[in-house]
Motif scaffolding. Structure first.
Motif, PDB file in Angstrom:
ATOM      1  N   ASP A   1     -28.329  -0.762   7.210  1.00 18.65           N
ATOM      2  CA  ASP A   1     -27.019  -0.105   7.225  1.00 18.65           C
ATOM      3  C   ASP A   1     -26.395  -0.076   5.838  1.00 18.65           C
ATOM      4  O   ASP A   1     -26.813  -0.786   4.922  1.00 18.65           O
ATOM      5  CB  ASP A   1     -26.090  -0.781   8.228  1.00 18.65           C
ATOM      6  CG  ASP A   1     -25.775  -2.216   7.840  1.00 18.65           C
ATOM      7  OD1 ASP A   1     -26.563  -2.831   7.109  1.00 18.65           O
ATOM      8  OD2 ASP A   1     -24.726  -2.717   8.266  1.00 18.65           O
ATOM      9  N   PHE A   2     -25.379   0.767   5.680  1.00 19.54           N
ATOM     10  CA  PHE A   2     -24.647   0.868   4.420  1.00 19.54           C
ATOM     11  C   PHE A   2     -23.234   1.360   4.695  1.00 19.54           C
ATOM     12  O   PHE A   2     -22.965   2.013   5.709  1.00 19.54           O
ATOM     13  CB  PHE A   2     -25.350   1.798   3.425  1.00 19.54           C
ATOM     14  CG  PHE A   2     -25.465   3.232   3.874  1.00 19.54           C
ATOM     15  CD1 PHE A   2     -24.497   4.175   3.530  1.00 19.54           C
ATOM     16  CD2 PHE A   2     -26.547   3.647   4.645  1.00 19.54           C
ATOM     17  CE1 PHE A   2     -24.611   5.501   3.937  1.00 19.54           C
ATOM     18  CE2 PHE A   2     -26.669   4.970   5.058  1.00 19.54           C
ATOM     19  CZ  PHE A   2     -25.689   5.895   4.705  1.00 19.54           C
ATOM     20  N   VAL A   3     -22.332   1.029   3.778  1.00 21.56           N
ATOM     21  CA  VAL A   3     -20.936   1.471   3.837  1.00 21.56           C
ATOM     22  C   VAL A   3     -20.545   1.939   2.447  1.00 21.56           C
ATOM     23  O   VAL A   3     -20.768   1.219   1.463  1.00 21.56           O
ATOM     24  CB  VAL A   3     -19.989   0.332   4.286  1.00 21.56           C
ATOM     25  CG1 VAL A   3     -18.540   0.794   4.253  1.00 21.56           C
ATOM     26  CG2 VAL A   3     -20.346  -0.161   5.677  1.00 21.56           C
ATOM     27  N   LEU A   4     -19.973   3.122   2.335  1.00 19.68           N
ATOM     28  CA  LEU A   4     -19.496   3.644   1.055  1.00 19.68           C
ATOM     29  C   LEU A   4     -17.980   3.515   0.999  1.00 19.68           C
ATOM     30  O   LEU A   4     -17.282   3.801   1.974  1.00 19.68           O
ATOM     31  CB  LEU A   4     -19.895   5.105   0.886  1.00 19.68           C
ATOM     32  CG  LEU A   4     -21.397   5.411   0.921  1.00 19.68           C
ATOM     33  CD1 LEU A   4     -21.653   6.888   0.641  1.00 19.68           C
ATOM     34  CD2 LEU A   4     -22.164   4.541  -0.071  1.00 19.68           C
ATOM     35  N   GLY A   5     -17.478   3.111  -0.149  1.00 23.46           N
ATOM     36  CA  GLY A   5     -16.042   2.932  -0.302  1.00 23.46           C
ATOM     37  C   GLY A   5     -15.283   4.212  -0.536  1.00 23.46           C
ATOM     38  O   GLY A   5     -14.048   4.234  -0.435  1.00 23.46           O
TER      39      GLY A   5
ATOM     40  N   ILE B   1     -25.548  15.454   2.811  1.00 22.24           N
ATOM     41  CA  ILE B   1     -25.069  14.747   4.001  1.00 22.24           C
ATOM     42  C   ILE B   1     -23.720  14.122   3.690  1.00 22.24           C
ATOM     43  O   ILE B   1     -23.608  13.277   2.796  1.00 22.24           O
ATOM     44  CB  ILE B   1     -26.068  13.662   4.433  1.00 22.24           C
ATOM     45  CG1 ILE B   1     -27.461  14.281   4.610  1.00 22.24           C
ATOM     46  CG2 ILE B   1     -25.609  12.993   5.721  1.00 22.24           C
ATOM     47  CD1 ILE B   1     -28.579  13.267   4.618  1.00 22.24           C
ATOM     48  N   HIS B   2     -22.704  14.528   4.416  1.00 20.66           N
ATOM     49  CA  HIS B   2     -21.352  14.023   4.196  1.00 20.66           C
ATOM     50  C   HIS B   2     -21.196  12.656   4.873  1.00 20.66           C
ATOM     51  O   HIS B   2     -21.465  12.507   6.065  1.00 20.66           O
ATOM     52  CB  HIS B   2     -20.322  15.010   4.736  1.00 20.66           C
ATOM     53  CG  HIS B   2     -20.322  16.318   4.009  1.00 20.66           C
ATOM     54  ND1 HIS B   2     -19.446  16.601   2.972  1.00 20.66           N
ATOM     55  CD2 HIS B   2     -21.119  17.413   4.133  1.00 20.66           C
ATOM     56  CE1 HIS B   2     -19.702  17.818   2.508  1.00 20.66           C
ATOM     57  NE2 HIS B   2     -20.704  18.331   3.192  1.00 20.66           N
ATOM     58  N   ILE B   3     -20.734  11.680   4.088  1.00 22.08           N
ATOM     59  CA  ILE B   3     -20.565  10.315   4.573  1.00 22.08           C
ATOM     60  C   ILE B   3     -19.097   9.916   4.420  1.00 22.08           C
ATOM     61  O   ILE B   3     -18.547   9.935   3.307  1.00 22.08           O
ATOM     62  CB  ILE B   3     -21.463   9.332   3.779  1.00 22.08           C
ATOM     63  CG1 ILE B   3     -22.942   9.689   3.966  1.00 22.08           C
ATOM     64  CG2 ILE B   3     -21.181   7.894   4.201  1.00 22.08           C
ATOM     65  CD1 ILE B   3     -23.448   9.544   5.380  1.00 22.08           C
ATOM     66  N   ALA B   4     -18.453   9.573   5.528  1.00 16.19           N
ATOM     67  CA  ALA B   4     -17.060   9.148   5.494  1.00 16.19           C
ATOM     68  C   ALA B   4     -16.936   7.783   4.818  1.00 16.19           C
ATOM     69  O   ALA B   4     -17.858   6.968   4.866  1.00 16.19           O
ATOM     70  CB  ALA B   4     -16.494   9.093   6.909  1.00 16.19           C
ATOM     71  N   ARG B   5     -15.820   7.518   4.204  1.00 18.19           N
ATOM     72  CA  ARG B   5     -15.614   6.236   3.543  1.00 18.19           C
ATOM     73  C   ARG B   5     -15.358   5.133   4.570  1.00 18.19           C
ATOM     74  O   ARG B   5     -14.844   5.370   5.665  1.00 18.19           O
ATOM     75  CB  ARG B   5     -14.428   6.327   2.578  1.00 18.19           C
ATOM     76  CG  ARG B   5     -13.093   6.615   3.255  1.00 18.19           C
ATOM     77  CD  ARG B   5     -11.969   6.589   2.250  1.00 18.19           C
ATOM     78  NE  ARG B   5     -10.695   6.931   2.884  1.00 18.19           N
ATOM     79  CZ  ARG B   5      -9.527   6.875   2.265  1.00 18.19           C
ATOM     80  NH1 ARG B   5      -9.466   6.494   1.011  1.00 18.19           N
ATOM     81  NH2 ARG B   5      -8.417   7.207   2.903  1.00 18.19           N
ATOM     82  N   SER B   6     -15.751   3.921   4.190  1.00 18.53           N
ATOM     83  CA  SER B   6     -15.450   2.701   4.934  1.00 18.53           C
ATOM     84  C   SER B   6     -15.982   2.716   6.366  1.00 18.53           C
ATOM     85  O   SER B   6     -15.444   2.018   7.230  1.00 18.53           O
ATOM     86  CB  SER B   6     -13.931   2.452   4.945  1.00 18.53           C
ATOM     87  OG  SER B   6     -13.426   2.371   3.627  1.00 18.53           O
ATOM     88  N   LYS B   7     -17.010   3.488   6.626  1.00 17.62           N
ATOM     89  CA  LYS B   7     -17.656   3.497   7.936  1.00 17.62           C
ATOM     90  C   LYS B   7     -19.128   3.098   7.775  1.00 17.62           C
ATOM     91  O   LYS B   7     -19.746   3.384   6.763  1.00 17.62           O
ATOM     92  CB  LYS B   7     -17.568   4.879   8.587  1.00 17.62           C
ATOM     93  CG  LYS B   7     -16.173   5.296   9.016  1.00 17.62           C
ATOM     94  CD  LYS B   7     -16.204   6.629   9.750  1.00 17.62           C
ATOM     95  CE  LYS B   7     -17.021   6.545  11.031  1.00 17.62           C
ATOM     96  NZ  LYS B   7     -17.017   7.816  11.791  1.00 17.62           N
ATOM     97  N   THR B   8     -19.656   2.457   8.791  1.00 16.48           N
ATOM     98  CA  THR B   8     -21.048   2.020   8.739  1.00 16.48           C
ATOM     99  C   THR B   8     -21.987   3.142   9.182  1.00 16.48           C
ATOM    100  O   THR B   8     -21.768   3.773  10.219  1.00 16.48           O
ATOM    101  CB  THR B   8     -21.271   0.798   9.639  1.00 16.48           C
ATOM    102  OG1 THR B   8     -20.429  -0.276   9.189  1.00 16.48           O
ATOM    103  CG2 THR B   8     -22.723   0.345   9.604  1.00 16.48           C
ATOM    104  N   PHE B   9     -23.013   3.373   8.373  1.00 13.61           N
ATOM    105  CA  PHE B   9     -24.095   4.299   8.701  1.00 13.61           C
ATOM    106  C   PHE B   9     -25.415   3.564   8.482  1.00 13.61           C
ATOM    107  O   PHE B   9     -25.457   2.479   7.910  1.00 13.61           O
ATOM    108  CB  PHE B   9     -24.036   5.557   7.833  1.00 13.61           C
ATOM    109  CG  PHE B   9     -22.832   6.417   8.079  1.00 13.61           C
ATOM    110  CD1 PHE B   9     -22.871   7.437   9.020  1.00 13.61           C
ATOM    111  CD2 PHE B   9     -21.653   6.201   7.383  1.00 13.61           C
ATOM    112  CE1 PHE B   9     -21.760   8.240   9.262  1.00 13.61           C
ATOM    113  CE2 PHE B   9     -20.533   6.989   7.617  1.00 13.61           C
ATOM    114  CZ  PHE B   9     -20.588   8.005   8.555  1.00 13.61           C
TER     115      PHE B   9
END
Length: 212
Positions: free
Chosen positions: A51-55, A131-139
């Protein structure tokens, strides 16, 4: 003085606006830590995920991972193909697939190869899509490195840096998506060595003096 006809001018402006995000230079957005060079999760005959989380809300366009494989004489050499999935999070486990595909522009950098033909490799590849990645969410990033599921010695390296939730290994491909509910699944696997690349999304919010 010559002027652009109004419809042509609108077309030009629209094209520039669509191209602006692509002008952003790809950059390192996330690093899950370096390889321990002492073990990994199987991605030749199984699927593994971490998993990863982007700020900051971002667009990811590619990844780089550390891996190991074996000699061709023992049928343990990676065939050079990459299957990847980005999944959302379901209570600390890989959830629904939000994007998937085959790795593009794959680059292999062999870090070390011993006398028997076992290799340590850094592999960099593009997703072939944005791929759009929302902030502060786990993917979750899930990987399978083989055209089929026949290679027993293709491994995604562990990292000593522990981040977020536990990683998963022993996944199977069911109905085109990774499944980690099988008899070989392991929900307490070590974190994996990988990096994500792309660019931060441009904000349409009013400027407040702080980044998103």
């Amino acid at each position: 003085m010559n002027k652009f006809p109004f419809p042509i001018l609108l077309t030009l402006v629209a094209g520039i606006c669509l191209a602006l995000p692509q002008l952003a230079k790809a950059q390192a957005l996330y690093d899950n830590g370096p390889s321990t060079h002492s073990g990994g999760s199987a991605i030749g005959h199984f699927i593994a995920a971490d998993d990863f989380v982007l700020g900051i809300a971002s667009v990811i366009t590619g990844a780089s991972i550390d891996m190991e494989d074996g000699p061709p004489s023992m049928n343990r050499r990676w065939d050079g193909t990459v299957q990847w999935w980005i999944l959302d999070d379901n209570a600390g486990t890989p959830g629904a697939v939000i994007a998937s595909g085959s790795g593009q522009n794959i680059i292999q950098s062999v870090r070390q190869e011993d006398s028997l033909g076992f290799r340590e490799i850094t592999v960099t590849f593009n997703f072939g899509q944005s791929i759009h990645i929302a902030r502060s969410k786990t993917f979750w990033l899930a990987l399978h490195f083989q055209a089929d599921f026949s290679r027993l010695s293709v491994f995604w390296d562990f990292t000593a840096t522990i981040k977020h939730n536990a990683a998963f290994s022993g996944g199977e491909l069911i109905d085109g998506a990774p499944n980690f509910n099988g008899v070989y699944s392991n929900s307490s696997a070590y974190d994996k060595a990988f990096r994500l690349f792309g660019y931060e999304e441009w904000s349409s919010e009013p400027y407040t003096g702080r980044r998103r």
